[in-house]
Write a protein that holds these residues in place. Structure first.
Motif, PDB file in Angstrom:
ATOM      1  N   GLY A   6      24.181 -77.744  -1.015  1.00 20.03           N
ATOM      2  CA  GLY A   6      25.616 -77.909  -1.632  1.00 20.03           C
ATOM      3  C   GLY A   6      26.446 -77.876  -0.811  1.00 20.03           C
ATOM      4  O   GLY A   6      26.437 -78.551   0.282  1.00 20.03           O
ATOM      5  N   LYS A   7      28.049 -77.367  -1.262  1.00 19.69           N
ATOM      6  CA  LYS A   7      28.950 -77.346  -0.287  1.00 19.69           C
ATOM      7  C   LYS A   7      28.741 -76.370   1.042  1.00 19.69           C
ATOM      8  O   LYS A   7      28.117 -75.298   0.608  1.00 19.69           O
ATOM      9  CB  LYS A   7      30.375 -77.127  -1.123  1.00 19.69           C
ATOM     10  CG  LYS A   7      31.429 -77.064  -0.384  1.00 19.69           C
ATOM     11  CD  LYS A   7      32.493 -76.483  -1.133  1.00 19.69           C
ATOM     12  CE  LYS A   7      33.863 -76.580  -0.530  1.00 19.69           C
ATOM     13  NZ  LYS A   7      34.166 -75.636   0.297  1.00 19.69           N
ATOM     14  N   LEU A   8      29.083 -76.857   2.172  1.00 20.52           N
ATOM     15  CA  LEU A   8      28.927 -76.141   3.364  1.00 20.52           C
ATOM     16  C   LEU A   8      29.897 -75.023   3.206  1.00 20.52           C
ATOM     17  O   LEU A   8      31.122 -74.889   2.681  1.00 20.52           O
ATOM     18  CB  LEU A   8      29.582 -76.975   4.544  1.00 20.52           C
ATOM     19  CG  LEU A   8      29.363 -76.292   5.885  1.00 20.52           C
ATOM     20  CD1 LEU A   8      27.937 -75.888   6.204  1.00 20.52           C
ATOM     21  CD2 LEU A   8      30.025 -77.226   7.017  1.00 20.52           C
ATOM     22  N   ASP A   9      29.192 -73.653   3.493  1.00 19.51           N
ATOM     23  CA  ASP A   9      30.047 -72.393   3.334  1.00 19.51           C
ATOM     24  C   ASP A   9      29.523 -71.492   4.547  1.00 19.51           C
ATOM     25  O   ASP A   9      28.122 -71.423   4.750  1.00 19.51           O
ATOM     26  CB  ASP A   9      30.028 -71.811   2.243  1.00 19.51           C
ATOM     27  CG  ASP A   9      30.737 -70.596   2.109  1.00 19.51           C
ATOM     28  OD1 ASP A   9      31.810 -70.657   1.977  1.00 19.51           O
ATOM     29  OD2 ASP A   9      30.118 -69.589   1.497  1.00 19.51           O
ATOM     30  N   LEU A  10      30.534 -70.813   5.170  1.00 15.18           N
ATOM     31  CA  LEU A  10      30.012 -69.731   6.074  1.00 15.18           C
ATOM     32  C   LEU A  10      30.841 -68.675   5.765  1.00 15.18           C
ATOM     33  O   LEU A  10      32.009 -68.691   5.568  1.00 15.18           O
ATOM     34  CB  LEU A  10      30.509 -70.260   7.690  1.00 15.18           C
ATOM     35  CG  LEU A  10      30.079 -69.462   8.735  1.00 15.18           C
ATOM     36  CD1 LEU A  10      28.681 -69.112   8.809  1.00 15.18           C
ATOM     37  CD2 LEU A  10      30.619 -69.862  10.091  1.00 15.18           C
ATOM     38  N   ARG A  11      29.934 -67.566   5.728  1.00 18.05           N
ATOM     39  CA  ARG A  11      30.606 -66.251   5.601  1.00 18.05           C
ATOM     40  C   ARG A  11      30.460 -65.216   6.871  1.00 18.05           C
ATOM     41  O   ARG A  11      29.389 -65.091   7.205  1.00 18.05           O
ATOM     42  CB  ARG A  11      29.832 -65.576   4.177  1.00 18.05           C
ATOM     43  CG  ARG A  11      30.076 -66.380   3.044  1.00 18.05           C
ATOM     44  CD  ARG A  11      31.538 -66.081   2.540  1.00 18.05           C
ATOM     45  NE  ARG A  11      31.863 -67.184   1.602  1.00 18.05           N
ATOM     46  CZ  ARG A  11      32.841 -67.050   0.733  1.00 18.05           C
ATOM     47  NH1 ARG A  11      33.655 -66.065   0.844  1.00 18.05           N
ATOM     48  NH2 ARG A  11      32.931 -68.262   0.013  1.00 18.05           N
TER      49      ARG A  11
ATOM     50  N   PRO B 175      35.277 -65.513   3.960  1.00 18.44           N
ATOM     51  CA  PRO B 175      34.833 -66.879   4.412  1.00 18.44           C
ATOM     52  C   PRO B 175      35.080 -67.023   5.890  1.00 18.44           C
ATOM     53  O   PRO B 175      36.202 -66.575   6.477  1.00 18.44           O
ATOM     54  CB  PRO B 175      36.005 -67.601   3.757  1.00 18.44           C
ATOM     55  CG  PRO B 175      36.666 -66.821   2.680  1.00 18.44           C
ATOM     56  CD  PRO B 175      36.159 -65.497   2.971  1.00 18.44           C
ATOM     57  N   ALA B 176      34.473 -67.972   6.562  1.00 17.54           N
ATOM     58  CA  ALA B 176      34.820 -67.976   7.997  1.00 17.54           C
ATOM     59  C   ALA B 176      35.148 -69.365   8.027  1.00 17.54           C
ATOM     60  O   ALA B 176      34.605 -70.312   8.928  1.00 17.54           O
ATOM     61  CB  ALA B 176      33.569 -67.719   8.918  1.00 17.54           C
ATOM     62  N   ASP B 177      36.373 -69.857   7.348  1.00 20.56           N
ATOM     63  CA  ASP B 177      36.782 -71.279   7.218  1.00 20.56           C
ATOM     64  C   ASP B 177      37.360 -71.756   8.585  1.00 20.56           C
ATOM     65  O   ASP B 177      37.053 -72.984   8.897  1.00 20.56           O
ATOM     66  CB  ASP B 177      37.835 -71.348   6.372  1.00 20.56           C
ATOM     67  CG  ASP B 177      37.401 -70.906   4.771  1.00 20.56           C
ATOM     68  OD1 ASP B 177      35.954 -71.199   4.717  1.00 20.56           O
ATOM     69  OD2 ASP B 177      38.255 -70.586   4.013  1.00 20.56           O
TER      70      ASP B 177
ATOM     71  N   ALA C 182      31.504 -78.075  13.074  1.00 17.00           N
ATOM     72  CA  ALA C 182      30.713 -77.526  11.974  1.00 17.00           C
ATOM     73  C   ALA C 182      29.486 -78.402  11.867  1.00 17.00           C
ATOM     74  O   ALA C 182      28.394 -77.759  11.810  1.00 17.00           O
ATOM     75  CB  ALA C 182      31.628 -77.745  10.631  1.00 17.00           C
ATOM     76  N   ALA C 183      29.515 -79.645  12.210  1.00 15.20           N
ATOM     77  CA  ALA C 183      28.182 -80.230  11.987  1.00 15.20           C
ATOM     78  C   ALA C 183      27.291 -80.032  13.239  1.00 15.20           C
ATOM     79  O   ALA C 183      25.945 -79.965  13.032  1.00 15.20           O
ATOM     80  CB  ALA C 183      28.497 -81.748  12.357  1.00 15.20           C
ATOM     81  N   LEU C 184      28.062 -79.587  14.477  1.00 13.57           N
ATOM     82  CA  LEU C 184      27.102 -79.224  15.619  1.00 13.57           C
ATOM     83  C   LEU C 184      26.438 -77.929  15.344  1.00 13.57           C
ATOM     84  O   LEU C 184      25.114 -77.688  15.386  1.00 13.57           O
ATOM     85  CB  LEU C 184      27.899 -78.933  16.777  1.00 13.57           C
ATOM     86  CG  LEU C 184      27.377 -78.266  17.921  1.00 13.57           C
ATOM     87  CD1 LEU C 184      26.255 -78.962  18.400  1.00 13.57           C
ATOM     88  CD2 LEU C 184      28.517 -78.007  18.884  1.00 13.57           C
TER      89      LEU C 184
ATOM     90  N   LEU D 280      32.341 -71.881  19.275  1.00 18.13           N
ATOM     91  CA  LEU D 280      31.213 -71.390  18.247  1.00 18.13           C
ATOM     92  C   LEU D 280      30.820 -69.822  18.751  1.00 18.13           C
ATOM     93  O   LEU D 280      30.517 -69.064  17.981  1.00 18.13           O
ATOM     94  CB  LEU D 280      29.963 -72.273  18.210  1.00 18.13           C
ATOM     95  CG  LEU D 280      30.518 -73.498  17.312  1.00 18.13           C
ATOM     96  CD1 LEU D 280      29.410 -74.412  17.147  1.00 18.13           C
ATOM     97  CD2 LEU D 280      30.851 -73.281  15.803  1.00 18.13           C
ATOM     98  N   ARG D 281      30.544 -69.646  20.127  1.00 18.53           N
ATOM     99  CA  ARG D 281      30.055 -68.513  20.546  1.00 18.53           C
ATOM    100  C   ARG D 281      31.464 -67.378  20.687  1.00 18.53           C
ATOM    101  O   ARG D 281      31.068 -66.280  20.211  1.00 18.53           O
ATOM    102  CB  ARG D 281      29.787 -68.590  22.127  1.00 18.53           C
ATOM    103  CG  ARG D 281      28.338 -69.235  22.465  1.00 18.53           C
ATOM    104  CD  ARG D 281      28.049 -69.361  23.855  1.00 18.53           C
ATOM    105  NE  ARG D 281      26.671 -69.685  24.089  1.00 18.53           N
ATOM    106  CZ  ARG D 281      26.634 -70.910  24.662  1.00 18.53           C
ATOM    107  NH1 ARG D 281      27.927 -71.597  25.092  1.00 18.53           N
ATOM    108  NH2 ARG D 281      25.645 -71.545  24.699  1.00 18.53           N
TER     109      ARG D 281
END
Length: 143
Positions: free
Chosen positions: A8-13, A19-21, A30-32, A74-75
């Motif tokens: 579904g919709k990409l989401d990161l918590r 949310p980690a928007d 985000a794709a990486l 990202l790290r």
């Protein structure tokens, strides 16, 4: 523990559920992250593979710098999620991250079809695009 939803919709918590928007604000970054989590077989991914997918036209030095910057971000933003591996590879480790696809795969492996179905939130990365990364877009389409 961070939680990444890709069905579904990409989401990161974040571990606290917020949310980690900011991590998802830059599409290629985000794709990486999504690729490192979803690539099969699960495990380390060599940096040259990541360069070919995400920075095919950036030239070697420019592409490597862009990859290094993205991984560094990202790290910092997701402590413990990405791990360096021997042979110039990177891996998204399950010790600090949960992912709906991993959970669905685990449910299917246990024969828990109802549990797997409950995790299905829609098409993989529905509506998400990483501009300038046609090889990644092709990979996603195949998934």
């Amino acid at each position: 523990m961070y939680h990444l939803r890709t069905l579904g919709k990409l989401d990161l918590r974040a571990p606290d559920g917020s949310p980690a928007d900011a991590v998802l604000a830059q599409p290629r970054r985000a794709a990486l992250l999504a690729f490192l989590v979803l690539a099969r077989p699960r495990g380390p991914v060599r940096r040259d593979v990541l360069l070919a997918l995400f920075w095919p036209d950036g030239g070697d030095a420019r592409g490597r710098a862009a990859l290094r910057n993205a991984l560094s971000y990202l790290r910092r933003a997701l402590p413990g999620v990405l791990e360096a591996r021997a042979g110039d590879a990177v891996e998204a480790g399950p010790a600090a991250l949960r992912c709906d696809v991993w959970e669905m795969d685990d449910a299917l492996a246990r024969g828990d079809d109802a549990g797997a179905l409950a995790l299905y939130g829609g098409e993989l990365l529905a509506g998400f695009h990483a501009g300038g990364a046609p090889a990644w877009e092709s990979w996603l389409e195949g998934e």
